[in-house]
Design a protein around this motif. Structure first.
Motif, mmCIF file in Angstrom:
data_model
loop_
_atom_site.group_PDB
_atom_site.id
_atom_site.type_symbol
_atom_site.label_atom_id
_atom_site.label_comp_id
_atom_site.label_asym_id
_atom_site.label_seq_id
_atom_site.Cartn_x
_atom_site.Cartn_y
_atom_site.Cartn_z
ATOM 1 N N ARG A 202 47.825 20.753 46.023
ATOM 2 C CA ARG A 202 48.523 19.927 47.007
ATOM 3 C C ARG A 202 47.889 18.536 47.035
ATOM 4 N NH1 ARG A 202 51.597 21.326 51.429
ATOM 5 N NH2 ARG A 202 51.009 23.504 51.161
ATOM 6 N N PRO A 203 48.590 17.503 46.546
ATOM 7 C CA PRO A 203 48.019 16.143 46.594
ATOM 8 C C PRO A 203 47.947 15.630 48.020
ATOM 9 C CG PRO A 203 50.286 16.065 45.840
ATOM 10 C CD PRO A 203 49.931 17.518 45.949
ATOM 11 N N GLY A 204 46.927 14.813 48.296
ATOM 12 C CA GLY A 204 46.752 14.290 49.647
ATOM 13 C C GLY A 204 47.617 13.086 49.941
ATOM 14 N N ARG A 205 47.967 12.262 48.914
ATOM 15 C CA ARG A 205 48.771 11.067 49.158
ATOM 16 C C ARG A 205 50.211 11.444 49.460
ATOM 17 N NH1 ARG A 205 49.404 7.754 44.548
ATOM 18 N NH2 ARG A 205 48.941 9.559 43.267
ATOM 19 N N SER A 206 50.816 10.753 50.410
ATOM 20 C CA SER A 206 52.213 10.996 50.750
ATOM 21 C C SER A 206 53.114 10.747 49.554
ATOM 22 C CB SER A 206 52.630 10.091 51.919
ATOM 23 O OG SER A 206 53.997 10.207 52.196
ATOM 24 N N ARG A 207 53.974 11.711 49.236
ATOM 25 C CA ARG A 207 54.957 11.640 48.159
ATOM 26 C C ARG A 207 54.309 11.547 46.775
ATOM 27 N NH1 ARG A 207 59.638 7.440 49.348
ATOM 28 N NH2 ARG A 207 60.547 8.588 47.632
ATOM 29 N N ALA A 208 52.968 11.806 46.715
ATOM 30 C CA ALA A 208 52.315 11.770 45.412
ATOM 31 C C ALA A 208 52.590 13.055 44.658
ATOM 32 C CB ALA A 208 50.814 11.572 45.577
#
Length: 419
Positions: A202-208
């Motif tokens: 799960r990436p931390g950046r939004s929409r990444a």
């Protein structure tokens, strides 16, 4: 015949009375300054006067096309070259009768556009709609009521078109992201092994799509299963790209026979060459599991120790004393390899610090490794394993954090059941 353009002085462009912020604004583009509507005002659906602006050419229209404009009314008879440095009007109009309309659509892509023409030019008016206008009006039939209704319909139709476009664009982006994700996230090479593999990312950046966390698992020809998980400091696209490079380098070096300290030293050289600045470093945990599945070698480069669980015993962290520094911090660093006894039936969980650094509730307290071990033991007591165990753990970490985790999260689970 002159185009009936409402006079700007009759309805000021700025209003200070009640409801001024909710009224519509119409920009009229025509080249006859003497034109004027035969009705004193135009009202919107709520009875507010529609604010009017007028421009005699496209250059002036571009200047007046501020964000508060809702709709544009364009005279189709306006010469294509009327302003904007397009040359003479008559030649351009003959070459492209919709040149002015195309320019308006280009400078006002998010605005509703109406076109005005004569009643005996219905075919051209219909073609203007196919070019991109929301609707057309005839000069001889134009009055305030018809114009106000046409403006409302055109604005709503444009909003619907934009919403539909965004929906289609979102679906296309999701499809492209799924394809990209399949290409960038690893496919474990475990053919011939009796180990079970599960992972969550799960990436931390939004929409990444990807973050700086990375992992991989391969089985070498001698039957050894090698697993790795790492974390590049930072959350931008450069860190994500570096994580992919390190993962690919790890797989290539592992399949070439490198292991332990030699492997990590080579990965540090790769990081030092590829990182965008000298402040970037990466933590790493590598595990090599013997062909019989009962023991493993563990190397830690500034990374949290894995967690092991066995039947009848609570899960616990593997020893992490004498671990080496993160990659990229110290030149000529060493990373001791520690031998670990696994037993016959076990599960080994590798994770990045995004799982343990989430907050607990509204305070500043973090979940931490102890909190994670307690959480995993609760899920194990409930009979969870494999994909279900990882999904429940990441979901609970998010719930305890009170929302989405800000750091990237990667979790890998390797399990063996002695038959």
């Amino acid at each position: 015949m002159p185009v009936p353009v409402p006079r700007q002085r009759d309805i000021p462009g700025t209003e200070s009375g009640p409801g001024a912020t909710s009224s519509l604004t119409l920009l009229v583009i025509e080249d006859d300054p003497a034109g004027g509507l035969t009705v004193p005002e135009i009202l919107d659906a709520d009875g507010h006067r529609i604010r009017l602006r007028s421009a005699r050419n496209l250059t002036e229209a571009a200047r007046l096309l501020t964000p508060d404009v809702n709709c544009v009314l364009l005279d189709l008879a306006l010469p294509h070259g009327s302003g904007a440095g397009s040359g003479s009007g008559s030649g351009d109009a003959a070459a492209d009768p919709f040149g002015a309309l195309r320019q308006v659509l280009r400078i006002a892509p998010r605005h509703a556009v109406l076109v005005l023409t004569s009643e005996d030019d219905a075919e051209r008016a219909a073609e203007a709609v196919r070019v991109g206008a929301q609707d057309f009006l005839f000069r001889d039939e134009l009055d305030g009521r018809l114009l106000s209704r046409a403006i409302r319909y055109a604005v709503e139709r444009k909003r619907a078109d934009i919403a539909q476009y965004k929906l289609a664009e979102s679906k296309l982006r999701a499809q492209e992201n799924a394809r990209l994700e399949r290409g960038l996230l690893p496919h474990p090479l475990l053919e011939g092994s009796d180990l079970r593999f599960a992972a969550r990312y799960r990436p931390g950046r939004s929409r990444a799509l990807l973050g700086g966390d990375f992992y991989d698992t391969v089985r070498t020809p001698d039957g050894t299963v090698h697993a790795m998980i790492g974390d590049v400091c930072g959350h931008g696209p450069d860190e994500a790209a570096l994580g992919v490079e390190l993962r690919i380098a790890w797989r290539a070096l592992t399949l070439a026979g490198l292991c332990g300290d030699d492997l990590l030293a080579t990965l540090q050289e790769v990081l030092e060459v590829e990182r965008p600045c000298e402040e970037i470093f990466a933590t790493l945990c590598t595990v090599d599991i013997a062909p019989d599945g009962r023991r493993a070698g563990l190397c830690l480069a500034g990374h949290p120790a894995p967690l092991i669980s066995r039947p009848g015993r609570p899960a616990r962290l593997l020893p992490y004393e004498n671990s080496g520094p993160a990659l990229g911090l110290l030149p000529r660093a060493r990373w001791p390899r520690r031998q670990v006894e696994l037993g016959g039936t076990w599960s080994l969980m590798l994770y990045t610090d995004g799982l343990i650094e989430g907050k607990i509730g509204q305070g500043k307290e973090r979940l931490g490794q102890d909190g994670m071990v307690e959480m995993i033991n609760r899920h194990l007591a409930d009979g969870l394993s494999g994909e279900g165990l990882l999904e429940a753990s990441v979901t609970e970490a998010r719930r305890l954090n009170g929302g989405e985790l800000t750091d990237d999260v990667a979790v890998v689970l390797l399990s063996r059941a002695e038959g």
